[in-house]
Design an enzyme around this catalytic site. Structure first.
Site, mmCIF file in Angstrom:
data_model
loop_
_atom_site.group_PDB
_atom_site.id
_atom_site.type_symbol
_atom_site.label_atom_id
_atom_site.label_comp_id
_atom_site.label_asym_id
_atom_site.label_seq_id
_atom_site.Cartn_x
_atom_site.Cartn_y
_atom_site.Cartn_z
ATOM 1 N N GLN A 165 0.814 -1.216 0.000
ATOM 2 C CA GLN A 165 0.000 0.000 0.000
ATOM 3 C C GLN A 165 0.853 1.274 0.000
ATOM 4 O O GLN A 165 2.028 1.267 0.345
ATOM 5 C CB GLN A 165 -0.930 0.003 1.226
ATOM 6 C CG GLN A 165 -2.032 -1.033 1.171
ATOM 7 C CD GLN A 165 -1.608 -2.404 1.636
ATOM 8 O OE1 GLN A 165 -0.448 -2.642 1.972
ATOM 9 N NE2 GLN A 165 -2.552 -3.328 1.669
ATOM 10 N N TYR A 185 9.307 -14.252 -6.096
ATOM 11 C CA TYR A 185 7.845 -14.292 -6.033
ATOM 12 C C TYR A 185 7.348 -14.374 -4.598
ATOM 13 O O TYR A 185 6.380 -15.061 -4.299
ATOM 14 C CB TYR A 185 7.299 -15.465 -6.870
ATOM 15 C CG TYR A 185 7.747 -15.396 -8.303
ATOM 16 C CD1 TYR A 185 7.171 -14.497 -9.182
ATOM 17 C CD2 TYR A 185 8.787 -16.200 -8.761
ATOM 18 C CE1 TYR A 185 7.599 -14.406 -10.491
ATOM 19 C CE2 TYR A 185 9.231 -16.122 -10.077
ATOM 20 C CZ TYR A 185 8.629 -15.222 -10.935
ATOM 21 O OH TYR A 185 9.068 -15.120 -12.233
ATOM 22 N N GLY A 186 8.001 -13.638 -3.702
ATOM 23 C CA GLY A 186 7.507 -13.534 -2.332
ATOM 24 C C GLY A 186 6.209 -12.758 -2.282
ATOM 25 O O GLY A 186 5.722 -12.234 -3.275
ATOM 26 N N TRP A 187 5.683 -12.661 -1.089
ATOM 27 C CA TRP A 187 4.349 -12.093 -0.915
ATOM 28 C C TRP A 187 4.336 -10.584 -1.151
ATOM 29 O O TRP A 187 5.317 -9.893 -0.931
ATOM 30 C CB TRP A 187 3.865 -12.412 0.501
ATOM 31 C CG TRP A 187 3.962 -13.864 0.811
ATOM 32 C CD1 TRP A 187 3.592 -14.911 0.011
ATOM 33 C CD2 TRP A 187 4.500 -14.443 2.000
ATOM 34 N NE1 TRP A 187 3.846 -16.105 0.635
ATOM 35 C CE2 TRP A 187 4.402 -15.858 1.865
ATOM 36 C CE3 TRP A 187 5.050 -13.937 3.181
ATOM 37 C CZ2 TRP A 187 4.830 -16.738 2.846
ATOM 38 C CZ3 TRP A 187 5.476 -14.805 4.165
ATOM 39 C CH2 TRP A 187 5.364 -16.198 3.988
ATOM 40 N N TRP A 437 -4.448 3.791 7.637
ATOM 41 C CA TRP A 437 -3.881 2.622 8.313
ATOM 42 C C TRP A 437 -3.731 2.857 9.806
ATOM 43 O O TRP A 437 -3.001 3.755 10.227
ATOM 44 C CB TRP A 437 -2.513 2.320 7.698
ATOM 45 C CG TRP A 437 -1.815 1.085 8.180
ATOM 46 C CD1 TRP A 437 -2.227 -0.200 8.099
ATOM 47 C CD2 TRP A 437 -0.500 1.040 8.776
ATOM 48 N NE1 TRP A 437 -1.267 -1.056 8.609
ATOM 49 C CE2 TRP A 437 -0.194 -0.317 9.024
ATOM 50 C CE3 TRP A 437 0.443 2.017 9.114
ATOM 51 C CZ2 TRP A 437 1.018 -0.717 9.609
ATOM 52 C CZ3 TRP A 437 1.646 1.615 9.679
ATOM 53 C CH2 TRP A 437 1.912 0.266 9.923
ATOM 54 N N ARG A 438 -4.434 2.060 10.571
ATOM 55 C CA ARG A 438 -4.127 1.921 12.000
ATOM 56 C C ARG A 438 -3.059 0.839 12.098
ATOM 57 O O ARG A 438 -3.283 -0.307 11.718
ATOM 58 C CB ARG A 438 -5.372 1.540 12.797
ATOM 59 C CG ARG A 438 -5.075 1.259 14.259
ATOM 60 C CD ARG A 438 -6.318 0.853 15.049
ATOM 61 N NE ARG A 438 -5.901 0.348 16.351
ATOM 62 C CZ ARG A 438 -5.702 -0.937 16.636
ATOM 63 N NH1 ARG A 438 -5.919 -1.867 15.711
ATOM 64 N NH2 ARG A 438 -5.285 -1.300 17.822
ATOM 65 N N ASP A 440 -0.475 -2.068 12.632
ATOM 66 C CA ASP A 440 -0.480 -3.385 13.253
ATOM 67 C C ASP A 440 0.923 -3.815 13.649
ATOM 68 O O ASP A 440 1.110 -4.896 14.204
ATOM 69 C CB ASP A 440 -1.071 -4.421 12.290
ATOM 70 C CG ASP A 440 -0.260 -4.536 11.008
ATOM 71 O OD1 ASP A 440 0.640 -5.372 10.953
ATOM 72 O OD2 ASP A 440 -0.527 -3.775 10.061
ATOM 73 N N GLU A 493 -8.335 -4.832 5.762
ATOM 74 C CA GLU A 493 -8.125 -5.874 6.760
ATOM 75 C C GLU A 493 -8.717 -5.387 8.070
ATOM 76 O O GLU A 493 -8.518 -4.236 8.458
ATOM 77 C CB GLU A 493 -6.636 -6.182 6.959
ATOM 78 C CG GLU A 493 -5.995 -6.887 5.792
ATOM 79 C CD GLU A 493 -4.506 -7.119 6.009
ATOM 80 O OE1 GLU A 493 -3.958 -6.603 7.011
ATOM 81 O OE2 GLU A 493 -3.888 -7.806 5.193
ATOM 82 N N TYR A 496 -6.095 -6.767 13.497
ATOM 83 C CA TYR A 496 -5.538 -8.051 13.921
ATOM 84 C C TYR A 496 -5.657 -8.268 15.434
ATOM 85 O O TYR A 496 -5.818 -9.385 15.902
ATOM 86 C CB TYR A 496 -4.032 -8.117 13.597
ATOM 87 C CG TYR A 496 -3.646 -8.153 12.156
ATOM 88 C CD1 TYR A 496 -4.575 -8.265 11.127
ATOM 89 C CD2 TYR A 496 -2.300 -8.074 11.809
ATOM 90 C CE1 TYR A 496 -4.177 -8.309 9.805
ATOM 91 C CE2 TYR A 496 -1.883 -8.118 10.487
ATOM 92 C CZ TYR A 496 -2.826 -8.229 9.491
ATOM 93 O OH TYR A 496 -2.427 -8.272 8.183
#
Length: 596
Positions: A165, A185-187, A437-438, A440, A493, A496
């Site tokens: 983001q 090809y990592g995340w 974004w809060r 995490d 999301e 968490y």
């Protein structure tokens, strides 16, 4: 932090405090002799704020003859590669011309841009690269950086832009392919492209989701969960959920982000014109439509500037150009003059002190907020960014206010709190790419430590969001109360760190929706929208739904999904009581193609 899919490599009315009037006549006379003055609305005389000037030490300007360009770019990257919550900010600006053998690796809080009026004015025979070596090949924290207004002829034919983001790729021309995944090809959890032309194929590979607007691509390789396109020539056909492509032929309303450029030796800011039902880039047919504003009509804001001076500059009729840096404000920056541009370079960051609102925009036409990061302070702010005062009712359809690459952060760099991050009261506002974004992870993180109940609350009518990323809020991430709202692409999301089921109980509903449309709303529409959960503190938590909306003929959703990341918590439904539950740890999304 973002948990990956199981098989990431598979294709798949102004009220402003004024400057204090001078209390002693003799002192006033001596000061008036020394400094130019301007008369405020209250009749007192205040020191005039000068327009124009240099861009400060953290804007690095290169031309093709500059020695050791690669060495300087590498030096900045080494400093910024892993500085996720650092305080340095940089803008790397390249004058029109051709640059050979450049590989500009872009780290945190670094923007790279050409200074031409069109991308092809500034060409790299080389690359602008984002990879994830600093994070062991995981690109899910490659935030807060940007590339704009350049043409790239990649060395190996494909440029790598492996981001998540808050990393916009705007007004770029890639004379080859574009790889959105890190090496190996990592995340990755991106992302956003606008007003760009990629001659070859875009390869998302492991990217979980992506939004592309008003662009042209030579092809698109795959999709994992949610790939959304509006106004994109060459986009894949509508096919959600398999492959997960949501494709709109045009974008209803758009206006590209303002940008700094050189007209000869003079700096100006180009403000692109509004487009209706746009398709393709704004510059494909030559010089784009819009307005050029000379730099001397801007207050060039530098670190140490106060809100009082910034507001005096706006009162005086100046626009705002924030140079790279961190700005503390002890009162709101108030922009209540129509058509004011407030443009940040190098992720310029505004921190409100003592619980004030960072930015307030009046209910006026055509304000442009762009390229700014608002970072909550340790004292709770009720609102961080307010567009229009409560009860705004002006019609701005012909000339809307826009927020572009305006990002908000609660915690992470340190303690921060805010009840609501962004409130939009003005009708017709365009929200074009925001990540709210809060935190995490990072410093000052905890269920109550960086408490932030609401991300974005839209109260105005006819508001359009294109590229809406909002994550981890204690209650609703997005709440929409205005009529005739539209969202094209949403990524969310849930928080968490919810300690248990009771902490998120919403009356008789289990959890707060990631995106809620008020029951009073009669018209609303959304396309390509996803909500994910990862309740790692209490994996038994159940979220009743990702989306909540009234069941009315005028309320429509297309291509919704919810995902349980690694089986840490579950959704019972996608929207209201519609859509199958998530189950297990397969990270296979539950989907609703249309609602109702």
């Amino acid at each position: 932090m973002h948990v990956p899919p199981t098989n990431p490599a598979a294709p798949t009315a102004p009220h402003r405090r004024r400057s204090k009037a001078l209390g002693f006549a003799a002192l006033a006379v001596s000061l008036l002799m020394a400094f130019p003055t301007a008369r405020s609305a209250f009749g007192d005389e205040t020191e005039e704020v000068p327009g124009g000037g240099d861009l400060g030490p953290n804007v690095l300007v290169f031309d093709p003859s500059t020695p050791n360009i690669q060495g300087k770019v590498d030096e900045i990257f080494k400093q910024q590669e892993s500085a996720q919550f650092g305080s340095d900010r940089y803008a790397l600006m390249f004058k029109p011309g051709t640059y050979n053998n450049i590989n500009a690796q872009i780290g945190f809080y670094t923007s790279i841009a050409g200074l031409g009026l069109k991308p092809d004015d500034t060409t790299f025979n080389g690359d602008v690269t984002v990879n994830a070596g600093w994070f062991n090949g995981n690109a899910t924290q490659n935030f807060w950086r940007s590339a704009e207004n350049l043409a790239l002829d990649p060395v190996n034919g494909t440029n790598r832009w492996a981001v998540s983001q808050a990393a916009p790729f705007r007004r770029m021309h890639v004379k080859g392919g574009l790889n959105l995944a890190p090496n190996g090809y990592g995340w990755a959890s991106g992302g956003y492209i606008a007003d760009s032309k990629i001659d070859g194929q875009v390869g998302p590979y492991s990217q979980q989701q992506w939004y592309t607007r008003d662009s042209s691509v030579g092809g698109w390789g795959n999709g994992v969960w949610n790939m959304t396109f509006s106004g994109v020539e060459g986009a894949p056909a509508q096919s959600f959920p398999e492959p997960p492509y949501t494709t709109l032929d045009t974008t209803p309303v758009s206006r590209e982000k303002p940008f700094l450029y050189l007209d000869g030796d003079a700096y100006k800011v180009f403000v692109p014109a509004k487009r209706t039902n746009a398709r393709g880039t704004s510059w494909a047919d030559g010089t784009p439509e819009g307005e050029s504003i000379p730099l001397d009509q801007f207050y060039v804001v530098k670190p140490g500037a106060t809100a009082q001076t910034i507001n005096a500059a706006v009162d005086q009729g100046l626009h705002l150009l924030f140079t790279p840096g961190v700005y503390h404000v002890d009162e709101p920056i108030e922009i209540d003059r129509a058509n004011t541009v407030a443009l940040g370079l190098g992720l310029a960051t505004i921190i409100p002190d003592n619980g004030v609102t960072a930015i307030k925009v009046g209910d006026v036409d055509g304000v442009k907020l762009a390229g700014l990061l608002v970072d909550a302070g340790p004292v709770n702010s009720s609102v961080l960014v307010e567009v229009g005062p409560e009860g705004s009712s002006g019609d701005h359809a012909a000339n809307p206010t826009s927020l572009q690459d305006v990002f908000v952060r609660i915690g992470g760099a340190g303690p921060g709190k805010a009840t609501t991050s962004i409130v939009v009261n003005s009708d017709d506002t365009i929200i074009d790419h925001t990540w709210v974004w809060r935190a995490d992870h990072g410093e000052g993180v905890g269920w109550e430590t960086n408490r932030a109940d609401y991300g974005v609350h839209v109260k105005g009518d006819d508001v359009l969001a294109t590229g809406l990323f909002v994550e981890h809020f204690n209650k609703y991430d997005v709440r929409w109360s205005g009529e005739n709202g539209k969202t094209i692409f949403f990524q969310n999301e849930k928080a968490y760190d919810a300690p248990n089921q009771a902490a998120i109980q919403n009356g008789d509903i289990k959890g707060y929706a990631g995106y809620k449309v008020d029951d009073s709303v009669t018209t609303h529409e959304g396309w390509g929208m996803g909500s994910y959960c990862f309740f790692d503190v209490d994996p038994t938590i159940r979220q009743q739904h990702g989306f909540q909306a009234p069941v009315k003929p005028g309320v429509k959703f297309h291509d919704l999904l919810v995902v349980s990341l690694g089986g840490k918590g579950q959704y019972d439904h996608v929207i209201n009581e519609t859509g199958s539950p998530t189950s297990g740890d397969t990270t296979v999304p539950s989907q609703v193609v249309s609602f109702p």
